[in-house]
Structures are given as structure tokens and as C-alpha cells.
Enzyme design. Structure first.
Site, PDB file in Angstrom:
ATOM      1  N   GLU A 175     -51.222  27.263 113.900  1.00 57.45           N
ATOM      2  CA  GLU A 175     -49.762  27.175 114.011  1.00 57.45           C
ATOM      3  C   GLU A 175     -49.205  26.160 113.021  1.00 57.45           C
ATOM      4  O   GLU A 175     -48.555  25.177 113.390  1.00 57.45           O
ATOM      5  CB  GLU A 175     -49.335  26.875 115.463  1.00 57.45           C
ATOM      6  CG  GLU A 175     -49.789  27.973 116.411  1.00 57.45           C
ATOM      7  CD  GLU A 175     -49.160  27.966 117.793  1.00 57.45           C
ATOM      8  OE1 GLU A 175     -48.510  26.974 118.161  1.00 57.45           O
ATOM      9  OE2 GLU A 175     -49.320  28.972 118.514  1.00 57.45           O
ATOM     10  N   GLU A 320     -54.249  34.268 119.644  1.00 58.31           N
ATOM     11  CA  GLU A 320     -53.680  33.704 120.876  1.00 58.31           C
ATOM     12  C   GLU A 320     -52.695  34.707 121.447  1.00 58.31           C
ATOM     13  O   GLU A 320     -51.720  35.071 120.787  1.00 58.31           O
ATOM     14  CB  GLU A 320     -52.967  32.368 120.617  1.00 58.31           C
ATOM     15  CG  GLU A 320     -53.921  31.235 120.319  1.00 58.31           C
ATOM     16  CD  GLU A 320     -53.254  29.866 120.295  1.00 58.31           C
ATOM     17  OE1 GLU A 320     -52.263  29.655 121.023  1.00 58.31           O
ATOM     18  OE2 GLU A 320     -53.740  29.013 119.523  1.00 58.31           O
TER      19      GLU A 320
HETATM   20  O1  AHR Z   1     -52.907  28.041 124.062  1.00 54.56           O
HETATM   21  C1  AHR Z   1     -52.100  26.916 124.208  1.00 54.56           C
HETATM   22  C2  AHR Z   1     -51.384  26.530 122.931  1.00 54.56           C
HETATM   23  O2  AHR Z   1     -50.490  27.545 122.571  1.00 54.56           O
HETATM   24  C3  AHR Z   1     -52.236  26.377 121.711  1.00 54.56           C
HETATM   25  O3  AHR Z   1     -52.821  25.130 121.622  1.00 54.56           O
HETATM   26  C4  AHR Z   1     -51.266  26.567 120.601  1.00 54.56           C
HETATM   27  O4  AHR Z   1     -51.855  27.079 119.437  1.00 54.56           O
HETATM   28  C5  AHR Z   1     -50.225  27.497 121.184  1.00 54.56           C
HETATM   29  O5  AHR Z   1     -48.947  27.035 120.969  1.00 54.56           O
END
Ligand code: AHR
Length: 516
Positions: A175, A320
Site C-alpha cells: 500500500e 488482500e
Molecule cells: O489487513 C489489514 C491491513 O489492511 C493491512 O495491513 C493493510 O495492507 C490493509 O490496509
């Protein structure tokens, strides 16, 4: 009520391979995701092998986890690997901003690799591009992967592992537009370049093709490590466009990344707002709709990728995703521990179906997160462990790992709730490596069952056998005192007068093998 639907497929016209890594997992240092959930330490009363929970390992082996992403997430960009290797007594205590707790670094590289080996999986290491250095990342890879007796390899051997580890994927930060450094796409790419050129896999079986040309090594290793650029969030196509433009402009002998990540969570009013249990049908319908919307999000990004990379060399990895709900079972809300209901199982099946349909570009996904965090497979409470409804979907979908998708056309009724209007049935079909034919069918409708007529070209199906997952309510969950409220049950359908009818209960997922 009952609705009639039909599914048509022609098994002699196969589609793409559904990369097994689409069923991958994500394990970050958050709350009980690692500590308590995976790592208990060798001195724990909880049965363990080398400090790693035996019950959790057994459960994960059963779903054939193909790959695990670690150590983050946001945490990856503050992780310094040297603080987590060597004797446990010399590990460094740090603050973990997830909950503002002490991170003891007891679970480091060697423990992660041991864990991956115990569950029979592959490693996806997310490098620290935010607060680390290029040299630190290059050293980490040398520590993990070289077979030459360098000082770092000797350190690895002293820490118990003489042979090089396999590292199938590395990620360049996480991110970058947010917790990874609040960078623009161009700022991020400028940093990525140095990591891409210098963070090398030295394992002779895994050397990466592009950079190896520069060093005159094997340029065509099929086991080459894949390098993942931290890509966009949700529908931020500008970020994708900026990265892909740079990728396309790099010299052909030096591809700077092999994959781009996408993060897309399901939530309505932001993270941690939707209840994980005791919700109503309207909340259920909203999540089903949002899960199917993954198709639109992926299509937006793949259209841009197709422009710059028509040969689909760069994979899109959704590293994710999941239903990010209210952390209503955690003492510390920043531990992101939430319950998991039949709704989560149904939306997981819908999302995995979307990935399978995009398997030509989507070649990995990592649900957030494996144990005790967000939409997890497993919940633990001290020595107790339970398997969530989502876990059971991953178990039922094992036959789809590396199977060949068979395109299908579905003629189904509709499921309507408020202003939501969805197809009642979603499904995928695939042929596995042993030639077996599989169907996964989701009946989204929480009230109406469905009778599906199968129309297969060139094959007479006499029966279909497998499992069905459903529960009394869409918000039924498994609890430590009732761990089997949502579990799959065996199901078998037999053809009558050469007609096979698959009867699907309301709010259910059915996976069957078709037998001729
Ligand atoms: O999965 C939780 C968080 O969500 C992670 O650390 C991040 O990459 C995302 O914003």
C-alpha cells in the site's frame, strides 16, 4: 419456494488454468494472527512442533494452503528482519502499531519458513520498502536463498537451516499510496526500481529470469521467483495506469516486476463498521452484491493492464481481500478479530468464482487473514481452536487448485432484496489434473431453493457427489461451544431418465464431482 435454473457446459472446450495460488493466505503481525494463533513457543502447554501450534498446522494442511504472504500488510513496511533472527533471547522488542503492543520478534524468518514447511506451502515475503533500505532487503534475500557459504548463509545455518529456503514471491512494499509511505505512483516506482534490481533470489532452483540475464545466469528457470509491485486500492485505476506505463517502458531484458497487487476489501461504511453476527437479510444481500462486484473492480484494472501488456505477462494478484467487519470478539479493536458466519462463506465462494473466471490475469489471491484476523479460516482462544465457515469453503474448493476452468452459461432466477437484484445462482466448473469434472454452485437466495438442470455436451452424467455448506440462518457462526453449526454435509444426486437435477438449498454452497 423453489426456482428452476439450468447450467450448460461443454467440457471439451476448456478455459484457463486456475492457479492454485488463487487460494492463498495472508498472515500479518496483527493481534493474535501470529502470536497465539500460529506461534505459541516451544514451552507452551498447547501442543506444538518447534513452537508452532499443531492443531492449526493440521487444519491448514487439510486446505492445502498453496502460499502464505508475510509479515504484512502495513507491518511489512516497518519490519526489520534482523530483529527476528538468532536466539530467541536476543530478539528485539518493538512497538507494533496494530494495537500499540509489544512485538517480541519471536516469530521471524526462520519460524515463518518452518511454519510454511509444516503446512506444505510456499513463501510470499513482503519486503520493507517503506522504512527499510535496499541493502537490508538484498541481505534478507541472500540470508534466505543463497547456497554459497556467505556470511549470511552461515548465519542462517547457525540458526538451524543449512539449505537455502524457497521464496516463490517477493512484494516490494505494501500500500505505497497509504501506510507504506504515502507515495504517488511515480515516487513509488522510483523506489521500486532499486529493490527490483538488487533484491535477488540466489537459490539456484529459483533465480529470477530478468535480472539473471545481466549476471549471465539461467535466464529461463520455470521456478523463478515472482516480484510483486504494490498496486492500487479498490478502483484507483490511475495508480494501475501509472505503474503499467512504467513497466511497459522498461527495457525488455529487465522487467521490473512480474505482478501487480490489488487490495479490495468488502465493507459498507468503512472498515470495522459492519456487524459480524446478528445482522439482517438486507446486510446479507449487500455483502453478496459487493462480493460479486469484485468482477467489476478486476475488470477495470485488467482493461488497463491489457493495454500495456496484451500478452498478460504481468499477473494481477489480489493479495488482500475479504469482509472487513466490526472487531466484535477482540479485547483490543486494533487486533481486528471478528466472527465469521455463513454469509462470509457464501461471499468467499462468490469471490473465488470471480477470480477463477479471471484466471488468465489473476494468478494469486491472499484472503485477509489466515488466523484470528479479519475474515479468517481459523479462530483460536487460548488452547481452543475452531474452523470458520470460510475455512470450509477453502476445503471444498481444493479440487479447483490448478484445475482447468470450463466456461459455463447459467440461466437462473433472480434474488431480490430492497433495491438489490442478483442472479440467484453463481457457479464455476473445472477439470482437475486427474481428469475429474467439478462444479461449485452458490445459491445466494436465503429463502428459495433451486433445482438446476445440467446440460453437458458430449458427456452423460449419471451422478454428482460432494458436499453442501449451509446453516439455519445467514448469520449463523461457529462458536467454541458450538463449533459445528456451519459445517459441510455430504450430498449426492443421481440421474433419473438420463436427467440430472441438482437441488440446492437456500443460502448454500455446493461442490460436486460429476460422474459419467
Ligand atoms: O489487513 C489489514 C491491513 O489492511 C493491512 O495491513 C493493510 O495492507 C490493509 O490496509
Amino acid at each position: 419456494a423453489e426456482q428452476n435454473s439450468s447450467i450448460r457446459l461443454n467440457p471439451s472446450q476448456p478455459g484457463h488454468t486456475i492457479n492454485r495460488d488463487i487460494f492463498g493466505q495472508f498472515a500479518e503481525h496483527i493481534g493474535e494472527g501470529i502470536y497465539g494463533g500460529i506461534w505459541v513457543g516451544e514451552d507452551s502447554k498447547i501442543p506444538n512442533v518447534k513452537g508452532i501450534r499443531a492443531d492449526v498446522v493440521k487444519a491448514l494442511r487439510a486446505i492445502k494452503v498453496p502460499v502464505v504472504r508475510w509479515p504484512g500488510g502495513c507491518y511489512a513496511d516497518q519490519y526489520h528482519w534482523r530483529e527476528g533472527v538468532g536466539p530467541q533471547s536476543s530478539r528485539v522488542d518493538r512497538i507494533n502499531p496494530w494495537g500499540n503492543v509489544i512485538e517480541p520478534n519471536h516469530f521471524g524468518t526462520d519460524e515463518f519458513m518452518e511454519f510454511v514447511q509444516q503446512i506444505g506451502s510456499e513463501a510470499y515475503i513482503n519486503l520493507n520498502l517503506g522504512s527499510g533500505t535496499v541493502q537490508e532487503a538484498a541481505d534478507w534475500l541472500e540470508y534466505m536463498t543463497t547456497d554459497l557459504p556467505t556470511t549470511l548463509a552461515k548465519q542462517r545455518a547457525a540458526n538451524g537451516h543449512t539449505a537455502p529456503y524457497r521464496v516463490k514471491y517477493i512484494g516490494f512494499g505494501n500500500e505505497a499510496w497509504g501506510c507504506g509511505g504515502a507515495m504517488t505512483a511515480d515516487e513509488y516506482f522510483a523506489r521500486l526500481k532499486a529493490y527490483s534490481v538488487f533484491a535477488l533470489n540466489h537459490n539456484p532452483q529459483q533465480r529470477f529470469a530478468g535480472i539473471d540475464l545481466l549476471f549471465d545466469r539461467d535466464a529461463h528457470n520455470p521456478h523463478a521467483m515472482q516480484r510483486i509491485a504494490a498496486g492500487p486500492n479498490d478502483t484507483d485505476t490511475a495508480f494501475t495506469e501509472a505503474l503499467m506505463k512504467k513497466w511497459a517502458a522498461a527495457p525488455g531484458y529487465l522487467p521490473l516486476f512480474d505482478a501487480m497487487s490489488l487490495h479490495h476489501y468488502t465493507m459498507t461504511r468503512g472498515p470495522m463498521s459492519d456487524a459480524s453476527q446478528d445482522f439482517d437479510e438486507s446486510d446479507y444481500a449487500t455483502f453478496a452484491q459487493l462480493a460479486l462486484n469484485m468482477d467489476r473492480v478486476i475488470t477495470l484494472h485488467t482493461e488497463i493492464m491489457d493495454t500495456y501488456d496484451p500478452q498478460k505477462k504481468v499477473a494481477l494478484v489480489v493479495d488482500e481481500w475479504g469482509n472487513w467487519l466490526k472487531p466484535d470478539i477482540a479485547e483490543n479493536p486494533k487486533f481486528l478479530k471478528q466472527q465469521n458466519s455463513l454469509r462470509d462463506a457464501i461471499t468467499a465462494s462468490l469471490t473465488l468464482n470471480v477470480f477463477a473466471r479471471h484466471a488468465d490475469r489473476v494468478r494469486m489471491s491472499n484472503i485477509a487473514q489466515m488466523v484470528n484476523v479479519i475474515q479468517s479460516m481459523i479462530l483460536t482462544d487460548g488452547e481452543k481452536m475452531l474452523l470458520t465457515p470460510t475455512y470450509h469453503i477453502y476445503h471444498m474448493y481444493v479440487p479447483f487448485q490448478d484445475a482447468t476452468l470450463i466456461p459455463i452459461s447459467i440461466d437462473s432466477g433472480r434474488y431480490r432484496m430492497d433495491d438489490i437484484n442478483l442472479p440467484q445462482i453463481d457457479a464455476i466448473a473445472a477439470r482437475d489434473a486427474n481428469g475429474k469434472l467439478w462444479l461449485a454452485l452458490t445459491n445466494i437466495d436465503p429463502v428459495d431453493s433451486a433445482d438446476i438442470t445440467l446440460q453437458l455436451e458430449g458427456m452423460v452424467v449419471k451422478s454428482a457427489k460432494g458436499e453442501v455448506l449451509t446453516a439455519p440462518r445467514v448469520d449463523t457462526v461457529n462458536r467454541f461451544d458450538e463449533p459445528a453449526a456451519v459445517v459441510p454435509k455430504p450430498v449426492k444426486f443421481t440421474a433419473k431418465n438420463s436427467r440430472l437435477l441438482l437441488s440446492l438449498p437456500p443460502k448454500s454452497v455446493t461442490v460436486v464431482e460429476l460422474k459419467g
